[in-house]
Write a protein that holds these residues in place. Sequence first.
Motif, PDB file in Angstrom:
ATOM      1  N   ALA A  76      25.152   6.224  45.602  1.00  0.00           N
ATOM      2  CA  ALA A  76      25.765   5.415  46.668  1.00  0.00           C
ATOM      3  C   ALA A  76      25.795   5.883  48.070  1.00  0.00           C
ATOM      4  CB  ALA A  76      27.046   5.009  46.319  1.00  0.00           C
ATOM      5  N   TYR A  77      26.036   7.312  48.158  1.00  0.00           N
ATOM      6  CA  TYR A  77      26.154   7.781  49.171  1.00  0.00           C
ATOM      7  C   TYR A  77      24.773   7.924  49.941  1.00  0.00           C
ATOM      8  CZ  TYR A  77      30.511   9.682  47.369  1.00  0.00           C
ATOM      9  OH  TYR A  77      31.765   9.782  46.690  1.00  0.00           O
ATOM     10  N   CYS A  78      23.757   8.240  49.154  1.00  0.00           N
ATOM     11  CA  CYS A  78      22.423   8.245  49.914  1.00  0.00           C
ATOM     12  C   CYS A  78      21.754   6.785  50.298  1.00  0.00           C
ATOM     13  CB  CYS A  78      21.468   8.824  48.777  1.00  0.00           C
ATOM     14  SG  CYS A  78      21.643  10.312  48.333  1.00  0.00           S
ATOM     15  N   ILE A  79      22.244   5.851  49.362  1.00  0.00           N
ATOM     16  CA  ILE A  79      21.963   4.628  49.849  1.00  0.00           C
ATOM     17  C   ILE A  79      22.723   4.098  51.146  1.00  0.00           C
ATOM     18  CG2 ILE A  79      22.249   1.924  49.136  1.00  0.00           C
ATOM     19  CD1 ILE A  79      22.053   2.716  46.434  1.00  0.00           C
ATOM     20  N   GLU A  80      23.996   4.338  51.345  1.00  0.00           N
ATOM     21  CA  GLU A  80      24.248   4.300  52.738  1.00  0.00           C
ATOM     22  C   GLU A  80      23.716   4.849  53.699  1.00  0.00           C
ATOM     23  OE1 GLU A  80      28.611   4.946  54.986  1.00  0.00           O
ATOM     24  OE2 GLU A  80      28.544   5.180  52.835  1.00  0.00           O
ATOM     25  N   VAL A  81      23.581   6.124  53.810  1.00  0.00           N
ATOM     26  CA  VAL A  81      22.925   6.983  54.744  1.00  0.00           C
ATOM     27  C   VAL A  81      21.502   6.570  55.067  1.00  0.00           C
ATOM     28  CG1 VAL A  81      21.787   9.251  55.439  1.00  0.00           C
ATOM     29  CG2 VAL A  81      24.190   8.988  54.216  1.00  0.00           C
ATOM     30  N   HIS A  82      20.592   6.098  54.048  1.00  0.00           N
ATOM     31  CA  HIS A  82      19.275   6.002  54.227  1.00  0.00           C
ATOM     32  C   HIS A  82      19.098   4.346  54.648  1.00  0.00           C
ATOM     33  CE1 HIS A  82      18.027   9.943  53.821  1.00  0.00           C
ATOM     34  NE2 HIS A  82      18.729   9.919  52.444  1.00  0.00           N
ATOM     35  N   SER A  83      19.947   3.596  54.200  1.00  0.00           N
ATOM     36  CA  SER A  83      20.080   2.204  54.797  1.00  0.00           C
ATOM     37  C   SER A  83      20.272   2.207  56.194  1.00  0.00           C
ATOM     38  CB  SER A  83      20.980   1.304  54.214  1.00  0.00           C
ATOM     39  OG  SER A  83      20.604   1.080  52.667  1.00  0.00           O
ATOM     40  N   LYS A  84      21.228   2.827  56.678  1.00  0.00           N
ATOM     41  CA  LYS A  84      21.549   2.868  58.030  1.00  0.00           C
ATOM     42  C   LYS A  84      20.272   3.565  58.826  1.00  0.00           C
ATOM     43  CE  LYS A  84      26.735   2.633  57.585  1.00  0.00           C
ATOM     44  NZ  LYS A  84      27.894   3.439  57.525  1.00  0.00           N
ATOM     45  N   ASN A  85      19.870   4.491  58.374  1.00  0.00           N
ATOM     46  CA  ASN A  85      18.924   5.358  59.210  1.00  0.00           C
ATOM     47  C   ASN A  85      17.686   4.796  59.119  1.00  0.00           C
ATOM     48  OD1 ASN A  85      20.523   7.631  59.413  1.00  0.00           O
ATOM     49  ND2 ASN A  85      19.680   8.775  57.809  1.00  0.00           N
ATOM     50  N   ALA A  86      17.410   3.828  58.092  1.00  0.00           N
ATOM     51  CA  ALA A  86      15.931   2.933  58.116  1.00  0.00           C
ATOM     52  C   ALA A  86      16.131   1.965  58.952  1.00  0.00           C
ATOM     53  CB  ALA A  86      15.773   2.512  56.775  1.00  0.00           C
ATOM     54  N   SER A 146      33.361   6.391  48.314  1.00  0.00           N
ATOM     55  CA  SER A 146      33.781   5.971  49.675  1.00  0.00           C
ATOM     56  C   SER A 146      33.133   6.953  50.795  1.00  0.00           C
ATOM     57  CB  SER A 146      35.356   6.320  49.833  1.00  0.00           C
ATOM     58  OG  SER A 146      35.528   6.045  51.262  1.00  0.00           O
ATOM     59  N   SER A 147      32.831   6.180  51.853  1.00  0.00           N
ATOM     60  CA  SER A 147      32.095   6.877  53.055  1.00  0.00           C
ATOM     61  C   SER A 147      33.043   8.088  53.436  1.00  0.00           C
ATOM     62  CB  SER A 147      31.982   5.865  54.325  1.00  0.00           C
ATOM     63  OG  SER A 147      30.946   4.711  53.908  1.00  0.00           O
ATOM     64  N   ASN A 148      34.403   7.899  53.211  1.00  0.00           N
ATOM     65  CA  ASN A 148      35.220   8.870  53.666  1.00  0.00           C
ATOM     66  C   ASN A 148      34.885  10.008  53.027  1.00  0.00           C
ATOM     67  OD1 ASN A 148      36.628   7.122  55.449  1.00  0.00           O
ATOM     68  ND2 ASN A 148      37.948   6.354  53.914  1.00  0.00           N
ATOM     69  N   ASP A 149      34.352  10.271  52.054  1.00  0.00           N
ATOM     70  CA  ASP A 149      33.964  11.341  51.158  1.00  0.00           C
ATOM     71  C   ASP A 149      33.027  12.199  52.137  1.00  0.00           C
ATOM     72  OD1 ASP A 149      35.370  10.306  49.140  1.00  0.00           O
ATOM     73  OD2 ASP A 149      33.717   9.616  47.821  1.00  0.00           O
ATOM     74  N   PHE A 150      32.419  11.672  52.956  1.00  0.00           N
ATOM     75  CA  PHE A 150      31.540  12.527  53.684  1.00  0.00           C
ATOM     76  C   PHE A 150      32.232  13.748  54.504  1.00  0.00           C
ATOM     77  CE2 PHE A 150      28.570   9.041  53.386  1.00  0.00           C
ATOM     78  CZ  PHE A 150      27.434   9.557  53.013  1.00  0.00           C
ATOM     79  N   LYS A 151      33.587  13.653  54.661  1.00  0.00           N
ATOM     80  CA  LYS A 151      34.376  14.484  55.367  1.00  0.00           C
ATOM     81  C   LYS A 151      34.539  15.776  54.903  1.00  0.00           C
ATOM     82  CE  LYS A 151      38.653  13.197  53.281  1.00  0.00           C
ATOM     83  NZ  LYS A 151      40.049  12.212  53.604  1.00  0.00           N
ATOM     84  N   TYR A 152      33.961  15.862  53.171  1.00  0.00           N
ATOM     85  CA  TYR A 152      34.040  16.937  52.388  1.00  0.00           C
ATOM     86  C   TYR A 152      32.908  17.878  52.967  1.00  0.00           C
ATOM     87  CZ  TYR A 152      37.964  15.158  50.195  1.00  0.00           C
ATOM     88  OH  TYR A 152      39.281  14.591  50.031  1.00  0.00           O
ATOM     89  N   VAL A 153      31.957  17.476  53.770  1.00  0.00           N
ATOM     90  CA  VAL A 153      30.929  18.313  54.081  1.00  0.00           C
ATOM     91  C   VAL A 153      31.776  19.813  54.780  1.00  0.00           C
ATOM     92  CG1 VAL A 153      28.751  18.787  55.585  1.00  0.00           C
ATOM     93  CG2 VAL A 153      29.353  16.656  54.281  1.00  0.00           C
TER      94      VAL A 153
END
Length: 112
Positions: free
Chosen positions: A61-71, A6-13
């Motif tokens: 999946a996390y990288c796909i999300e981040v880099h799709s949006k960044n691209a 889940s995108s919510n997992d990024f909160k664990y940074v």
Amino acid sequence: MSYYQSSNDFKYVTTLLKYAPKETQAFIDFDHRSVKRTEGHIPVKIRELIALAVALTTQCAYCIEVHSKNAKRVGASKEELAELISIAAAVRAGATMGHGFLAMRLFDEMTS
């Protein structure tokens, strides 16, 4: 559990920064200096497309999300994305073939 990633997992940074601050910050710095730097020879859009292609082949999946949006944010087009998907798929298939060559050789080298 209804989902695994889940995108919510990024909160664990922030949790990682709390419990392993040096290691986590080193990763963040490495990632930003590698992908997001603007003064390199490779333009940022190309860096993001490369990162996305790698994310697709590693199936992160996390990288796909981040880099799709960044691209998209740095100006990549849907046409570029579509071509990138085919290129990543071909390279992944090529890697399978290459490892198949290795398996064939190791099979042939095996003494009974």
